[in-house]
Design an enzyme around this catalytic site. Structure first.
Site, PDB file in Angstrom:
ATOM      1  N   GLY A  77       2.390 -23.676  10.219  1.00  0.00           N
ATOM      2  CA  GLY A  77       0.979 -23.867  10.529  1.00  0.00           C
ATOM      3  C   GLY A  77       0.562 -22.987  11.708  1.00  0.00           C
ATOM      4  N   SER A  78      -0.323 -23.511  12.523  1.00  0.00           N
ATOM      5  CA  SER A  78      -0.943 -22.694  13.576  1.00  0.00           C
ATOM      6  C   SER A  78      -0.056 -22.428  14.787  1.00  0.00           C
ATOM      7  CB  SER A  78      -2.237 -23.373  14.040  1.00  0.00           C
ATOM      8  OG  SER A  78      -3.169 -23.441  12.982  1.00  0.00           O
ATOM      9  N   VAL A  79       1.127 -23.029  14.863  1.00  0.00           N
ATOM     10  CA  VAL A  79       1.968 -22.792  16.039  1.00  0.00           C
ATOM     11  C   VAL A  79       2.543 -21.380  16.059  1.00  0.00           C
ATOM     12  CG1 VAL A  79       2.557 -25.215  16.426  1.00  0.00           C
ATOM     13  CG2 VAL A  79       4.007 -23.827  14.929  1.00  0.00           C
ATOM     14  N   SER A  86      -7.952 -22.477  17.389  1.00  0.00           N
ATOM     15  CA  SER A  86      -7.139 -22.366  16.177  1.00  0.00           C
ATOM     16  C   SER A  86      -7.972 -21.963  14.963  1.00  0.00           C
ATOM     17  CB  SER A  86      -6.407 -23.690  15.897  1.00  0.00           C
ATOM     18  OG  SER A  86      -5.256 -23.467  15.122  1.00  0.00           O
TER      19      SER A  86
END
Length: 607
Positions: free
Chosen positions: A307-309, A363
């Site tokens: 995901g966004s990490v 994000s």
């Protein structure tokens, strides 16, 4: 002429006899001396006591429980004596399976064996002591001290500590010491450092008589093994287990300066002790059929979409390309159309004008869609790999997975299919075929915090010798100049009012840099105009919740990385948990209190 032939034959016979006498009396002397010595001198191997596993303060995590083993004299298989001895043992210890014991004895009995045959490898010390005097009087029995691996905290840090199990034929071949110990490390630290914990066997040479009775000891070498101290703090480990509760997932608390892990967990955990002597089939079926996969070490074997990490790493790839700089902006309208398909941003209303800093802070998926389309997957994938994705971290746990960094070459090799631009968009936001382990994300976050590539590890010392793990440079000079800006964006994630984690970090007692991530596990139909809320989804359809952080922001010391399976939004579910971890780090003295916020600042943040 005939006499010469006769004399020649006689001479040849004498020569042959003399040669044979020479061979028997001189050349074969050592051989027969060795056989004679084997009849007189007996060699016994002494099993080493397995080394202890301790926490960083010397508190035991894996110990050896004291007890006794029971052996029976050989060659009693065809006599009633064997049944009498087994019956006597069952009268003393009601839970013994006499049928199995007899079967094991008969299998090990041999006309060539003169040693007592072990039928019970361990009886607890407290159970044996009241019976030991009576058993010692029976000439057909031999009772000897024995030990069994024991985990005093049962399931605490189970995936890290691991367990030992009975050795098999393959273990005997690979490691002869296991023939003596009968046990070997099967998972976790127990397996990774098995040779150190197991040690080396001792040797004892004794003289025996014709009845195989010991006369005297002529040589003895003691067995050797080493204790291992881990960087884990038992008290802190208990705390993260408490706050994780019944959630499934993983958490890592790591020192960014040297990679030492002071607490970590893969949840749910499981009791290690039943594995030592053999787990029941019912319990095994329960473990492997659970939807939360308690038997999987999610720290290194759990593969999740990041995901966004990973947006910080993708942002650095943008900068490395030279086609995008920090001031490059894109307008986010809530979705981006490509090839007749809408690629949605998590904010269906759109973020508006976004540059790199605000895109990380809020994000924004649309920013990364458009940026990735401009530079292409060939510029993104190599940077992700250099920053630790798709690579082993080197952590001291067995069977670490590498995950997947999707690329043109990977897809052709895996599926013999071409790469599509839509896959580039998915990769840029950590979705699609992109898979990582929590350990990779923790290490990557430490890289961003310090500019160094550390090796995550649990080992603190072996015996009295401290372990050493060297950090290395991973960033180019250009990237090092960009890191302060990436860190600033992570700071704003948790400390700016528009940051995706801001409202979940108001109780933090220090300044934290963070990145949230919501990793989808099911696709969303193009027909859906508005995505259903995570809390309204069925459990297994909810996204995984990520948060990865470091603190103090002013001088990074620790990384806290958390993934909660099917937890929904990363900030909402994992954010408050990360805050509690950092507050505990201050409380226990791991972070200097000079970095703690004043009460006035905390109150202001809440407002």
């Amino acid at each position: 002429m005939r006499m010469r032939i006769v004399f020649a034959i006689i001479f040849s016979v004498w020569v042959i006899l003399l040669v044979r006498i020479y061979h028997l009396s001189i050349k074969s002397n050592e051989f027969y001396e060795e056989i004679a010595e084997q009849n007189i001198v007996k060699k016994q191997f002494i099993p080493p006591a397995r080394g202890l596993i301790l926490d960083v303060k010397g508190r035991p995590l894996a110990v050896n429980k004291l007890g006794f083993s029971v052996s029976i004299r050989p060659h009693l298989s065809k006599k009633n004596t064997l049944d009498q001895e087994l019956e006597n043992l069952q009268n003393m210890f009601q839970d013994l399976n006499v049928i199995k014991l007899k079967k094991d004895y008969i299998k090990a009995d041999s006309p060539y064996n003169q040693d007592f045959i072990e039928i019970i490898d361990f009886i607890d010390y407290d159970r044996m002591i009241p019976k030991i005097a009576a058993l010692s009087l029976r000439e057909n029995l031999e009772v000897k001290p024995a030990s069994k691996r024991h985990y005093p905290y049962s399931n605490l840090a189970s995936h890290i500590i691991g367990y030992v199990g009975r050795a098999n034929q393959q273990d005997y071949t690979n490691d002869p010491v296991t023939k003596i110990t009968n046990y070997t490390g099967r998972s976790g630290i127990e397996r990774y450092y098995n040779s150190i914990l197991q040690g080396h066997e001792g040797v004892r040479k004794i003289k025996v008589n014709a009845l195989n009775e010991e006369i005297e000891e002529i040589f003895k070498e003691e067995p050797k093994s080493s204790d291992i101290k881990l960087s884990i703090d038992l008290e802190f480990q208990k705390y993260i287990e408490e706050i994780f509760g019944k959630n499934a997932g993983a958490i890592i608390v790591m020192d960014v300066t040297d990679g030492s892990i002071i607490a970590a967990g893969s949840f749910p955990e499981y009791d290690l002790n039943p594995f030592v002597t053999g787990i029941s089939q019912a319990r095994w079926n329960e473990l492997i059929s659970s939807i939360d996969h308690p038997f999987t070490n999610k720290l290194v074997n759990g593969l999740y979409p990041p995901g966004s990490v990973v947006k910080m790493a993708v942002a650095l790839a943008f900068l490395d390309s030279g086609k995008i700089d920090r001031g490059t902006d894109y307008f986010c309208s809530g979705s981006f159309e490509l090839g007749g398909r809408n690629f949605r941003c998590w904010n269906i209303y759109g973020h508006g004008k976004m540059d790199m800093n605000s895109a990380i802070r809020e994000s924004c998926d649309d920013y990364f869609y458009k940026g990735s389309l401009k530079i292409g997957i060939d510029a993104i994938a190599p940077v992700l790999e250099r920053f630790g994705m798709g690579q082993k971290t080197g952590v001291d746990l067995p069977n670490e997975f590498v995950g997947i960094v999707p690329s043109r070459e990977w897809k052709m090799h895996k599926y013999s299919q071409p790469w599509y631009q839509g896959e580039t968009l998915n990769t840029s936001i950590g979705q699609g075929n992109f898979l990582v382990t929590p350990m990779q994300i923790a290490r990557h976050t430490a890289m961003l915090a310090t500019g160094k590539n550390v090796i995550p590890h649990f080992l603190h010392s072996i015996g009295e010798e401290d372990a050493k793990f060297e950090a290395s440079d991973i960033f180019t000079p250009f990237e090092k100049k960009q890191l302060p800006h990436i860190r600033r964006a992570m700071y704003e994630v948790a400390n700016h009012q528009k940051g995706t984690a801001f409202k979940y970090f108001t109780d933090a007692n220090l300044t934290i840099a963070a990145k949230t991530g919501t990793a989808q596990v099911v696709g969303i139909s193009q027909a859906e105009k508005k995505r259903i809320k995570e809390e309204d989804m069925k459990y297994l359809q909810r996204s995984h919740a990520w948060i990865t952080t470091y603190a103090p922001y002013e001088k990074p010391k620790y990384v806290v990385t958390i993934i909660i399976e099917h937890g929904g939004h990363g900030g909402l579910t994992a954010g408050p948990m990360a805050v509690r971890v950092y507050n505990k780090l201050i409380e226990l003295g791991y972070i200097d209190k000079k970095y703690a916020k004043s009460e006035q600042v905390i109150k202001k943040d809440k407002k």
